[in-house]
Enzyme design. Structure first.
Site, PDB file in Angstrom:
ATOM      1  N   GLY A  30      37.468   0.108  25.127  1.00  0.00           N
ATOM      2  CA  GLY A  30      38.144   0.672  26.297  1.00  0.00           C
ATOM      3  C   GLY A  30      39.632   0.403  26.290  1.00  0.00           C
ATOM      4  O   GLY A  30      40.146  -0.372  25.471  1.00  0.00           O
ATOM      5  N   ASP A  88      33.935  -1.030  34.503  1.00  0.00           N
ATOM      6  CA  ASP A  88      34.239   0.081  35.422  1.00  0.00           C
ATOM      7  C   ASP A  88      34.173  -0.368  36.871  1.00  0.00           C
ATOM      8  O   ASP A  88      34.913   0.132  37.712  1.00  0.00           O
ATOM      9  CB  ASP A  88      33.265   1.240  35.164  1.00  0.00           C
ATOM     10  N   LYS A  98      29.358  -0.984  33.448  1.00  0.00           N
ATOM     11  CA  LYS A  98      30.126  -0.661  32.252  1.00  0.00           C
ATOM     12  C   LYS A  98      29.563   0.624  31.650  1.00  0.00           C
ATOM     13  O   LYS A  98      28.525   1.096  32.050  1.00  0.00           O
ATOM     14  CB  LYS A  98      30.015  -1.807  31.230  1.00  0.00           C
ATOM     15  N   GLY A 101      32.790   4.440  28.400  1.00  0.00           N
ATOM     16  CA  GLY A 101      33.015   4.820  27.006  1.00  0.00           C
ATOM     17  C   GLY A 101      31.719   4.945  26.207  1.00  0.00           C
ATOM     18  O   GLY A 101      31.764   5.079  24.980  1.00  0.00           O
ATOM     19  N   GLU A 107      27.781  -3.322  23.751  1.00  0.00           N
ATOM     20  CA  GLU A 107      28.590  -4.282  24.521  1.00  0.00           C
ATOM     21  C   GLU A 107      27.694  -5.349  25.154  1.00  0.00           C
ATOM     22  O   GLU A 107      28.046  -6.534  25.181  1.00  0.00           O
ATOM     23  CB  GLU A 107      29.375  -3.544  25.611  1.00  0.00           C
TER      24      GLU A 107
HETATM   25  C1  5RP Z   1      33.112   1.245  27.550  1.00  0.00           C
HETATM   26  C2  5RP Z   1      33.291   0.325  28.685  1.00  0.00           C
HETATM   27  C3  5RP Z   1      34.701  -0.041  29.046  1.00  0.00           C
HETATM   28  O1  5RP Z   1      34.876  -1.391  28.791  1.00  0.00           O
HETATM   29  C4  5RP Z   1      34.922   0.266  30.493  1.00  0.00           C
HETATM   30  O2  5RP Z   1      34.647   1.639  30.698  1.00  0.00           O
HETATM   31  C5  5RP Z   1      36.366  -0.028  30.914  1.00  0.00           C
HETATM   32  O3  5RP Z   1      37.230   0.811  30.217  1.00  0.00           O
HETATM   33  P1  5RP Z   1      38.781   0.849  30.552  1.00  0.00           P
HETATM   34  O4  5RP Z   1      39.324  -0.496  30.235  1.00  0.00           O
HETATM   35  O5  5RP Z   1      39.337   1.948  29.667  1.00  0.00           O
HETATM   36  O6  5RP Z   1      38.921   1.191  32.008  1.00  0.00           O
HETATM   37  O7  5RP Z   1      32.366  -0.156  29.298  1.00  0.00           O
HETATM   38  O8  5RP Z   1      31.763   1.554  27.360  1.00  0.00           O
END
Ligand code: 5RP
Length: 234
Positions: A30, A88, A98, A101, A107
């Site tokens: 992310g 998120d 989360k 992405g 993760e």
């Molecule tokens: C990807 C994730 C990311 O860590 C999450 O979406 C946060 O992303 P960002 O730092 O771009 O806001 O879970 O799967």
């Protein structure tokens, strides 16, 4: 630099500063974690920091290679010292959503193997109750998408198949699965929902991270940060 990027940079730099010589580090996915990976790469080049990383996605693997972080797979290690990743949504108990992405399955595996799971965020990610803004991404075997969607509706969630941007058809994850983005409009029982979604046949994993985070670094737009730890939230 946009204000949000200043906050992400502040969180990323502090997270990278937590990494010590000889550590095995989980490398999240992310835009916020990208700042931490950049800083880790700089420390390796300029300070001679010696670490190895395990990426959580093809995206973080590519980024780690670009910034010069040596990589090992989970075949080669039993545990990690620390994992750094974004989120998120973060609730007051440090439970997370989360998976924006679509990397949440790997993760979660990496986070679960780490002695310390440090989440990087900015103020916009903090919520009183999970699910008020972000949907819960559910990674599903393509042939099971419809039965899982119906089962999620029985759990109170409205599922939408995530479609590609600049690619026709559904998003296909690093595992070759699809993503259902499930809106619950507020989750009262993250523990119960975590278990209920996880046990649906055809679900690989989902984006609720319950009782996994040790600390959340909240970057501020003025370039500072604050840290919330599980100790503070009990
Ligand atoms: C990807 C994730 C990311 O860590 C999450 O979406 C946060 O992303 P960002 O730092 O771009 O806001 O879970 O799967």
């Amino acid at each position: 630099m946009p204000n949000t990027d200043s906050a992400k940079l502040a969180a990323g730099k502090h997270a990278a500063a937590l990494v010590e010589n000889g550590m095995h580090v989980g490398l999240g996915t992310g835009s916020t974690t990208a700042f931490a990976l950049e800083e880790l790469g700089r420390r390796i080049r300029e300070e001679g920091l010696s670490v190895v990383g395990t990426p959580t996605s093809s995206a973080s693997e590519r980024m780690a290679r670009r910034v010069g972080i040596p990589l090992v797979s989970l075949d080669e290690v039993d545990r990690l010292d620390i994992a750094l990743d974004g989120a998120d949504e973060v609730d007051p108990d440090l439970n997370l959503i989360k998976g924006r992405g679509a990397a949440h399955t790997r993760e979660k595996i990496v986070a679960s193997l780490a002695d310390r799971f440090v989440v990087l965020a900015d103020e916009s990610k903090l919520v009183e109750r999970l699910g008020v803004r972000a949907p819960v991404p559910v990674e599903v075997l393509p042939m099971a998408a419809h039965p899982v969607e119906r089962a999620l509706a029985r759990l109170g969630g409205a599922a939408v198949l995530r479609m590609g941007q600049r690619k026709d058809g559904p998003v296909v994850t690093d595992q070759g699965f699809w993503i259902l983005d499930v809106t619950f409009e507020g989750i009262d029982d993250p523990d119960g929902l975590n278990a209920a979604i996880k046990q649906l046949p055809g679900v690989l994993d989902h984006g609720l991270f319950v009782h996994l985070a040790s600390d959340v670094i909240v970057g501020q737009e003025n370039g500072t940060y604050r840290v919330i730890s599980t100790d503070d939230s009990t």
